[in-house]
Every structure is written in structure tokens, then in C-alpha cells.
Write an enzyme that holds these catalytic residues in place. Structure first.
Site, PDB file in Angstrom:
ATOM      1  N   ASN A 157       9.310  -9.402  -2.277  1.00  0.00           N
ATOM      2  CA  ASN A 157       8.726  -8.725  -1.127  1.00  0.00           C
ATOM      3  C   ASN A 157       9.363  -7.365  -0.865  1.00  0.00           C
ATOM      4  O   ASN A 157       8.705  -6.449  -0.416  1.00  0.00           O
ATOM      5  CB  ASN A 157       8.826  -9.587   0.130  1.00  0.00           C
ATOM      6  CG  ASN A 157      10.200 -10.169   0.335  1.00  0.00           C
ATOM      7  OD1 ASN A 157      10.685 -10.949  -0.495  1.00  0.00           O
ATOM      8  ND2 ASN A 157      10.854  -9.792   1.410  1.00  0.00           N
ATOM      9  N   GLY A 206      -1.231 -17.563   3.844  1.00  0.00           N
ATOM     10  CA  GLY A 206      -2.553 -16.975   4.060  1.00  0.00           C
ATOM     11  C   GLY A 206      -2.571 -15.510   4.473  1.00  0.00           C
ATOM     12  O   GLY A 206      -3.428 -14.744   4.038  1.00  0.00           O
ATOM     13  N   HIS A 207      -1.621 -15.101   5.314  1.00  0.00           N
ATOM     14  CA  HIS A 207      -1.772 -13.751   5.893  1.00  0.00           C
ATOM     15  C   HIS A 207      -1.333 -12.635   4.951  1.00  0.00           C
ATOM     16  O   HIS A 207      -1.451 -11.456   5.286  1.00  0.00           O
ATOM     17  CB  HIS A 207      -1.088 -13.649   7.259  1.00  0.00           C
ATOM     18  CG  HIS A 207       0.393 -13.556   7.231  1.00  0.00           C
ATOM     19  ND1 HIS A 207       1.053 -12.364   7.373  1.00  0.00           N
ATOM     20  CD2 HIS A 207       1.356 -14.492   7.108  1.00  0.00           C
ATOM     21  CE1 HIS A 207       2.359 -12.574   7.354  1.00  0.00           C
ATOM     22  NE2 HIS A 207       2.566 -13.861   7.187  1.00  0.00           N
ATOM     23  N   THR A 243      -2.043 -32.864  12.821  1.00  0.00           N
ATOM     24  CA  THR A 243      -3.476 -32.676  12.635  1.00  0.00           C
ATOM     25  C   THR A 243      -3.742 -31.369  11.906  1.00  0.00           C
ATOM     26  O   THR A 243      -3.226 -30.321  12.295  1.00  0.00           O
ATOM     27  CB  THR A 243      -4.193 -32.676  14.006  1.00  0.00           C
ATOM     28  OG1 THR A 243      -3.873 -33.897  14.658  1.00  0.00           O
ATOM     29  CG2 THR A 243      -5.697 -32.541  13.841  1.00  0.00           C
ATOM     30  N   CYS A 331      18.217  -3.317  11.554  1.00  0.00           N
ATOM     31  CA  CYS A 331      19.067  -2.645  12.522  1.00  0.00           C
ATOM     32  C   CYS A 331      19.461  -3.657  13.580  1.00  0.00           C
ATOM     33  O   CYS A 331      18.630  -4.111  14.354  1.00  0.00           O
ATOM     34  CB  CYS A 331      18.296  -1.483  13.150  1.00  0.00           C
ATOM     35  SG  CYS A 331      19.341  -0.387  14.106  1.00  0.00           S
TER      36      CYS A 331
HETATM   37  C1  LIG Z   1       5.793 -13.252   4.084  1.00  0.00           C
HETATM   38  C2  LIG Z   1       6.658 -14.007   3.149  1.00  0.00           C
HETATM   39  C3  LIG Z   1       7.140 -15.294   3.460  1.00  0.00           C
HETATM   40  C4  LIG Z   1       6.889 -15.932   4.798  1.00  0.00           C
HETATM   41  O1  LIG Z   1       5.551 -16.296   4.947  1.00  0.00           O
HETATM   42  P1  LIG Z   1       4.964 -16.582   6.422  1.00  0.00           P
HETATM   43  O2  LIG Z   1       3.586 -17.094   6.151  1.00  0.00           O
HETATM   44  O3  LIG Z   1       4.988 -15.278   7.138  1.00  0.00           O
HETATM   45  O4  LIG Z   1       5.847 -17.600   7.042  1.00  0.00           O
HETATM   46  C5  LIG Z   1       7.887 -15.942   2.523  1.00  0.00           C
HETATM   47  N1  LIG Z   1       8.168 -15.391   1.327  1.00  0.00           N
HETATM   48  C6  LIG Z   1       7.735 -14.163   0.989  1.00  0.00           C
HETATM   49  C7  LIG Z   1       8.064 -13.612  -0.353  1.00  0.00           C
HETATM   50  C8  LIG Z   1       6.962 -13.432   1.882  1.00  0.00           C
HETATM   51  O5  LIG Z   1       6.545 -12.201   1.544  1.00  0.00           O
END
Ligand SMILES: *Cc1c(COP(=O)(O)O)cnc(C)c1O
Length: 386
Positions: A157, A206-207, A243, A331
Site C-alpha cells: 500500500n 471492498g472499498h 448476520t 504525525c
Molecule cells: C486498506 C488496506 C487494508 C485495510 O482494509 P480495510 O477494508 O480498510 O479494513 C489492509 N491491507 C492493505 C494492504 C490495505 O491497503
């Protein structure tokens, strides 16, 4: 929010949802609201939607439907994989050793540290090179008969580097050690077929692929046993009670279906814009270097270190000029903290304060990238004189 023009260059943090995907979710709030565990028509309609989504993900990942577990997101998938396997493998064969890297997302890093601090597991770190890639020979040497799980991030990331998870999987498989990869960042770009390449567990959220927040998938091979982390009902094959969140699951499925149906085009779009950013930034600004691997990297991901500045200042100035970017350093109480990922890759504390991450996506245009490239040099100057 955007009361003035703002250019979003932070797709690695989150992505916008298509209105069409939200439309597909809507009936599952208002009409198909039954609890899928029940017997009656309302319940069965929800159960059928759940099954459709599970099958869709099983098809995308080329696995069995029962190997798809729905969770509340990438963070929970990481927790369920690590805690679930660690406790099950300790009970089964006294395994109490965990191998991971220093370039993991916090959801993996903090979970392993917690298992060490509170549950008596020993966590050992596989070193990474200057690109943030794991050293396979060292991994081979570090594996023990008592290793409960190996966890290595797929697409990083912060620095974009792609780890060779197929080779890592092969090494772990030879020793019979479960292998987990965090594919939350990469799933939108480089879809994996985990069962085909010896990945036993894989986290997806998902996001990060234009789906809703608060929903994710853990792929868990049927060969692997995990202890549930939450206790409750027998949902998700008894491994994740609660659920099922049908609207979010449907939204996540719809978003993933859309990306997968335009994968090649999406890849070209991202790669073109990413390369334009990398060339533009390194070509026009002094004292900047690309971080992460030059070629083995996420197609939408550019990351840099700028000398002689604090990235928190740079991000603030960028935001004032209308650009939303990110960095790996944080920070805390006014005291800038160098990025632990950059430190693990061998950069100095000073260098690790100057990271910048620029990530593009579906809605990013060439004009936006050019506006960013035109504005950046003077913003960097300001940050250096801050
Ligand atoms: C965003 C991210 C997560 C966390 O995912 P969430 O759905 O926001 O909890 C974990 N690992 C990596 C590499 C990510 O980029």
C-alpha cells in the site's frame, strides 16, 4: 468537502462508488431485508443473494464457494487469517512461530505483535530489500517446523511493490506451512487465483475496488482450519458469526464484477497515468527518488522520497493547492514519525520523513495528472523552505 476544485490522487486509501452499484444495493436495504438464516420467503431471498455473491467471488478467485468468507473488510480478514490460523495450528501441532515482514499493513503488523505480546507467539521478521521485496532464500532459512503461519503482503500500500507470492507459496507449501497474503491493495489490479499458486489465505477489501467500506472477503483454502475470532452463530461456515451484511456484500460483488469485466482497459489506463507521474516527477524535481520496485509495482501506484522536507508539510501544502495525496509517515502530537516501511527498506530516518504516495484510478484524467505535475515543483520548494 470539495467546495473548491480538488484532484483526488489517493485511490490506494479508498475509491469512489459508481451510482449504478449503489442502485444495485438499494433493494437489499428496503425489499430483500430478511435474515438469510431463516426459513421463510424473505429469508430465502436474502440467502439466495448471498449465494450469488459467494459464487461470483468463487468464480473470480477460481475457488470453491465455501472457501469465500465474508468479513467486515481488509482489517478483519487479516485478523481472522492470522489469529484464526495461529490458534488452530498451535492447538493442532504446537506451532507458535509467526513469520512476516516489516512492510505489512498495520492490520497484519499490529495483529502479529498482539499475538506476540498477549498470546505467547514468537514473531520473526523476514527481511526485505531496497525495493521492499522479501528475500526468498532468507524466508527458506527462517521457516521452522513450528511456524504456524507466514504472512507477506502482495501489493504494498505504501510503496507499490508486488511480492512474488507464487514463489513464497511454493516455499511454504513444501514445508506444509500455511501462507497468508494481504491482497487488499492488489485485488483490483492483479487478480490472483490463490488455490492455483499455493496461497492458503488471502485478504480482500471492498472499498479499494470501488465497492463499499466495511466489507471484505477472506479466501480460506478448504485444507486450512481456523479458529473463529468472534463467537456467535454459525454464519460463514461457523468461522465468522454475525448476520451477513447483504447490501454491502451485493455492492462489493457488483463493484468487483465491473472491474473484472474491464480489467485490461483499467490496467492500461492506470499504467499510462502512473508512468506519466513517475517520469514527470523524477524528471523535473531535484532530490527525488522513486520508492518501491521500478517495474514490479501496482499499476496505479507512484511513490517517492523527497530530500530535505517533511511529508506532512508537503501533504498539507498539496491539499491547500487542491491535491489529495498521501504518505507513509504519520504525525503524532506535532512530532513527525518516519515511515517504518521506508526504514525497513534501508532508508535513513531523515529520508523516511519525506515520502509521498500518488495513486490514480478509474476517474483520474491525464489533465489532472498534468495539473499535478505542473504544480508540484513549487509546492516542493515551499515544503523544503517550511
Ligand atoms: C486498506 C488496506 C487494508 C485495510 O482494509 P480495510 O477494508 O480498510 O479494513 C489492509 N491491507 C492493505 C494492504 C490495505 O491497503
Amino acid at each position: 468537502m470539495a467546495n473548491r476544485k480538488n484532484i483526488y490522487l489517493d485511490y490506494a486509501a479508498s475509491t469512489p462508488m459508481d451510482p449504478e452499484v449503489i442502485k444495485e444495493m438499494e433493494p437489499y436495504f428496503t425489499q430483500v431485508y430478511g435474515n438469510p438464516s431463516g426459513i421463510h420467503q424473505h429469508a430465502q431471498a436474502a440467502a439466495s443473494a448471498l449465494q450469488t455473491a459467494r459464487r461470483a467471488f468463487a468464480e473470480h478467485l477460481d475457488c470453491l464457494p465455501e472457501e469465500i468468507l465474508f468479513t467486515s473488510g481488509g482489517t478483519e480478514s487479516d485478523n481472522l487469517a492470522l489469529r484464526g490460523v495461529a490458534f488452530a495450528e498451535r492447538a493442532r501441532r504446537n506451532a507458535d512461530h509467526i513469520l512476516t515482514t516489516k512492510v505489512e499493513h498495520q492490520a497484519v503488523l499490529k495483529t502479529t505483535l498482539d499475538l506476540q505480546k498477549h498470546d505467547g507467539f514468537e514473531v520473526e521478521i523476514i527481511p526485505v530489500d531496497n525495493y521492499g521485496m522479501v528475500d526468498l532464500d532468507t524466508l527458506r532459512d527462517l521457516l521452522r517446523d513450528t511456524t504456524a503461519i507466514v504472512s507477506v503482503i502482495h501489493g504494498n500500500n505504501e510503496i507499490g511493490t508486488i511480492n512474488p507470492v507464487d514463489e513464497i507459496g511454493e516455499i511454504c507449501r513444501q514445508r506444509g506451512i500455511p501462507f497468508h497474503t494481504d491482497a487488499v491493495q492488489s485485488a483490483v489490479h492483479l487478480p490472483l487465483q490463490p488455490a492455483k499458486i499455493n496461497i492458503d489465505l488471502m485478504s480482500v477489501g471492498g472499498h479499494k475496488f470501488y465497492g463499499p467500506k466495511g466489507i471484505g472477503v477472506l479466501y480460506k483454502s478448504k485444507e486450512i482450519t481456523i479458529d473463529p475470532v468472534l463467537t456467535g452463530g454459525s454464519h460463514e461456515y461457523g468461522m465468522r458469526p454475525g448476520t451477513e451484511n447483504i447490501p454491502l456484500i451485493i455492492g462489493m460483488m457488483a463493484a468487483y464484477n465491473r472491474i473484472r469485466s474491464s480489467q485490461a482497459r483499467y490496467h492500461d489506463h492506470n499504467t499510462r497515468l502512473r508512468d506519466r507521474i513517475i517520469e514527470g516527477v523524477t524528471g523535473t524535481i531535484n532530490g527525488v527518488q522513486l520508492t518501491g520496485h521500478p517495474t514490479q509495482r501496482l499499476p496505479n501506484h507512484a511513490s517517492f522520497i523527497f530530500s530535505d522536507l517533511d511529508s506532512n508539510n508537503l501533504l498539507m501544502l498539496l491539499d491547500m493547492e487542491g491535491f489529495s495525496c498521501a504518505s507513509g509517515s504519520s504525525c503524532k502530537t506535532g512530532q513527525p514519525e518516519p515511515s517504518s516501511v521506508l526504514l525497513a527498506m534501508g532508508f535513513s530516518e531523515r529520508e523516511a520523513l519525506g515520502g509521498l504516495r500518488v495513486t490514480v484510478g478509474k476517474q483520474t484524467t491525464e489533465d489532472e495528472v498534468d495539473a499535478f505535475l505542473a504544480a508540484l515543483p513549487s509546492i516542493v520548494d515551499k515544503a523544503r523552505n517550511f
